[in-house]
Design an enzyme around this catalytic site. Structure first.
Site, PDB file in Angstrom:
ATOM      1  CG  ASP A 204      -2.299   0.653   0.890  1.00  0.00           C
ATOM      2  OD1 ASP A 204      -2.287   1.819   0.452  1.00  0.00           O
ATOM      3  OD2 ASP A 204      -3.356   0.017   1.081  1.00  0.00           O
ATOM      4  CG  HIS A 279      -4.377   2.170  -2.121  1.00  0.00           C
ATOM      5  ND1 HIS A 279      -4.362   2.737  -0.858  1.00  0.00           N
ATOM      6  CD2 HIS A 279      -5.647   2.282  -2.563  1.00  0.00           C
ATOM      7  CE1 HIS A 279      -5.585   3.166  -0.561  1.00  0.00           C
ATOM      8  NE2 HIS A 279      -6.384   2.907  -1.578  1.00  0.00           N
ATOM      9  CD  GLU A 342      -9.880   4.284  -1.174  1.00  0.00           C
ATOM     10  OE1 GLU A 342     -10.789   4.721  -0.463  1.00  0.00           O
ATOM     11  OE2 GLU A 342      -8.792   3.864  -0.701  1.00  0.00           O
TER      12      GLU A 342
HETATM   13  C1  TNX Z   1     -10.805   2.090   2.028  1.00  0.00           C
HETATM   14  S1  TNX Z   1     -11.545  -0.725   1.253  1.00  0.00           S
HETATM   15  C2  TNX Z   1      -9.716   1.398   1.544  1.00  0.00           C
HETATM   16  C3  TNX Z   1      -8.560   1.152   2.416  1.00  0.00           C
HETATM   17  C4  TNX Z   1      -8.739   1.796   3.764  1.00  0.00           C
HETATM   18  C5  TNX Z   1     -10.152   1.580   4.246  1.00  0.00           C
HETATM   19  C6  TNX Z   1     -10.420   2.064   5.632  1.00  0.00           C
HETATM   20  C7  TNX Z   1     -10.541  -0.343   0.190  1.00  0.00           C
HETATM   21  C8  TNX Z   1     -10.535  -1.198  -0.971  1.00  0.00           C
HETATM   22  N1  TNX Z   1      -9.744   0.743   0.342  1.00  0.00           N
HETATM   23  O1  TNX Z   1      -7.382   1.590   1.779  1.00  0.00           O
HETATM   24  O2  TNX Z   1      -7.821   1.244   4.657  1.00  0.00           O
HETATM   25  O3  TNX Z   1     -11.036   2.218   3.362  1.00  0.00           O
HETATM   26  O4  TNX Z   1     -11.672   1.630   6.121  1.00  0.00           O
END
Ligand code: TNX
Length: 559
Positions: A204, A279, A342
């Site tokens: 990440d 990420h 994301e």
């Molecule tokens: C979203 S869930 C993210 C993570 C974070 C999380 C915190 C997801 C696929 N991505 O990077 O840690 O929310 O709840």
């Protein structure tokens, strides 16, 4: 002050029942009691066919610490003379169960002289053994001889099998590194509650945690951050406080092989996650040429979503394929998770290379470019006999041909995938994010990322969304609980957030649709199972606190 409503609920839910005696989690599909009991004796013999010898050894290893007895293993069907005149036997065997019930099904028949565990496959026998462990008093989980406990279990017959084939738990070891020993403890606990998938979030923005021989800087540089944000992320980042402490760590390839073997011995498939194209800030910090700007960046020191994104260049894709080649060598799992969530596209919008690629491929936009990126990796994994799993954003730019969707932004991603004929794993935040608060009263709980997910909401979750045809519903492989660790600095804190919600999810994933009864579960949990967790040195949130009084407007419906 004690909330009278909470007290009343707690008292009703803790009413003693026969759950005191039998408190298996997840609850078996059918269980019939018979008169009498079976008691372990020092001369009790474990008998298996030669192919099940490892399971026999495993059962003996489970029983040894608390009983202080090293039970004799016999492979074959000759009861040894040492068993004495009235032999007491635990038998493990493969047998196709009446009525089918799939590869993970098993049966147990207990008489005063014999415990017979039969599974459709070794996995079934393994689950029968987990059930047997839970039939003994909770002290069976102690790690030193307990003394004069009569290790007695009731005579009964169980026929049992799971509803779903994907019974998963996830663990983020990036935001806070978790030692290998804890990862193994976590896996051991998953197996006790009959989970069969461990999703290991290994890379990440805040760290790269898996050794890749070809690219040593991923861990020597990307495995460490100079400091970490203290407390909650402030709106104004200028006000953020940091701890001035270097944080990091990674698993060597030998570590990984050990964990994978440890999980395999517990019938758990480890699904590694290597995040791309978002990420990825830690990877870019190690090798800036992977990024979309060419600029150097440090490993991220706080939370939230990073703007750094991999370049959609041939060389970056080749780099990630080389990483995945080593990953595939370590993880026999059919599924390889490549993230996809994301991925902020701003850097692609201003990158000449990304824009040229969009043009050359005739793509609509940057989302479609992510779709193309994922399709390259999908094709690569597919050519090596593996299947790509991605977070539901992989739907946004057009779904790659073979991808499995993990639906986290609600259930729509899972529905869309199933309707398109793709497999899906349900991981919606509202029911499966165990980093969310366990109480509506945040002041009484340790700092968490947000949200509110009480035990009974997890229990009420049904992974199959309404409205799917039976054919589409078959694409819902199961569900998975997420443990993101931005606000979970250590193993004990992870345990506190996972337990007992993980057990509610275990029951959702195992029991037939519609038969779950929260009050019954709660009785088994609070009367018996918490004593298992105590014996196993697992920290948990007291179930007595878990039944939250109705909240103002933020309780959710069933789905
Ligand atoms: C979203 S869930 C993210 C993570 C974070 C999380 C915190 C997801 C696929 N991505 O990077 O840690 O929310 O709840």
């Amino acid at each position: 002050m004690i909330n009278p409503l909470l007290l009343a609920l707690t008292v009703t839910l803790q009413a003693p029942s026969q759950a005191d005696a039998i408190a298996i989690i997840p609850k078996p599909v059918t269980l019939v009691r018979h008169p009498g009991a079976f008691t372990l004796r020092p001369r009790t013999v474990v008998m298996t066919t030669p192919d099940l010898k490892p399971l026999g050894q495993q059962l003996i290893a489970y029983l040894r610490p608390a009983t202080g007895v090293d039970f004799t293993l016999v492979t074959g069907n000759q009861i040894p003379a040492a068993a004495g005149p009235n032999p007491s036997i635990i038998l493990l065997a493969i047998d196709s169960l009446q009525g089918g019930h799939g590869p993970e099904g098993y049966s147990i028949d207990i008489s005063s002289a014999e415990v017979a565990i039969q599974g459709a496959t070794p996995a079934g026998v393994f689950y029968g053994i987990q059930t047997l462990r839970q039939l003994f008093p909770p002290d069976i989980f102690r790690r030193a001889p307990v003394g004069d406990v009569p290790w007695t279990i009731p005579c009964l017959s169980i026929v049992d099998y799971p509803r779903f084939g994907w019974r998963g738990m996830h663990l983020d070891v990036v935001r806070h590194f978790m030692p290998k020993e804890f990862v193994e403890k976590y896996i051991d606990l998953l197996s006790l509650y009959k989970f069969n998938r461990f999703h290991w979030h290994l890379t990440d923005d805040q760290g790269w945690r898996i050794e890749i021989k070809r690219y040593p800087r991923l861990t020597s540089v990307g495995g460490w951050r100079a400091q970490t944000l203290v407390g909650r992320e402030p709106d104004d980042t200028a006000g953020a406080k940091y701890d001035s402490t270097r944080h990091g760590g990674f698993y060597t390839q030998d570590d990984i092989r050990e964990v994978v073997a440890y999980a395999a011995a517990r019938h758990i498939t480890v699904i590694p996650e290597i995040e791309m194209p978002g990420h990825s800030q830690a990877a870019i910090s190690a090798y800036p040429e992977l990024g979309s700007t060419g600029q150097p960046v440090k490993v991220k020191e706080d939370w939230g979503v990073s703007p750094w994104i991999l370049s959609p260049s041939d060389s970056t894709i080749t780099f990630m394929e080389n990483v995945l080649t080593e990953v595939m060598g370590l993880f026999p799992s059919k599924w390889i998770h490549t993230g996809g969530d994301e991925a902020v596209k701003d850097q692609w919008k201003t990158s000449p290379l990304a824009q040229a690629r969009i043009k050359a491929l005739g793509l609509k936009d940057e989302d479609a470019l992510q779709g193309w990126f994922t399709a390259q990796i999908d094709a690569f994994l597919h050519a090596h006999g593996r299947t790509l799993v991605g977070w539901d954003e992989i739907l946004d730019g057009g779904l790659s041909p073979n991808a499995v969707v993990m639906s986290w932004r609600g259930i729509d991603g899972g529905i869309a995938a199933a309707q398109a004929g793709h497999d899906a794993v349900m991981a919606p935040g509202a029911y499966t994010y165990f980093d969310h608060y366990q109480s509506g009263d945040r002041d009484t709980e340790p700092l968490a990322i947000g949200g509110f997910l009480p035990l009974d909401s997890v229990y009420a979750y049904d992974p199959v969304p309404r409205g799917l045809t039976p054919e589409q519903a078959r694409h819902i492989l199961g569900a998975q609980g997420q443990v993101w660790t931005e606000y979970l600095p250590d193993a004990k804190h992870v345990e506190y957030m996972a337990f007992p919600r993980l057990e509610a999810l275990a029951e959702v994933l195992w029991m037939p649709q519609g038969v779950g009864n929260f009050q019954d579960f709660f009785g088994r949990l609070s009367n018996v199972d918490v004593h298992r967790l105590d014996a196993l040195d697992v920290r948990y949130r007291s179930p007595a606190l878990a039944v939250a009084p109705p909240q103002r407007g933020n309780r959710r419906g069933r789905r």
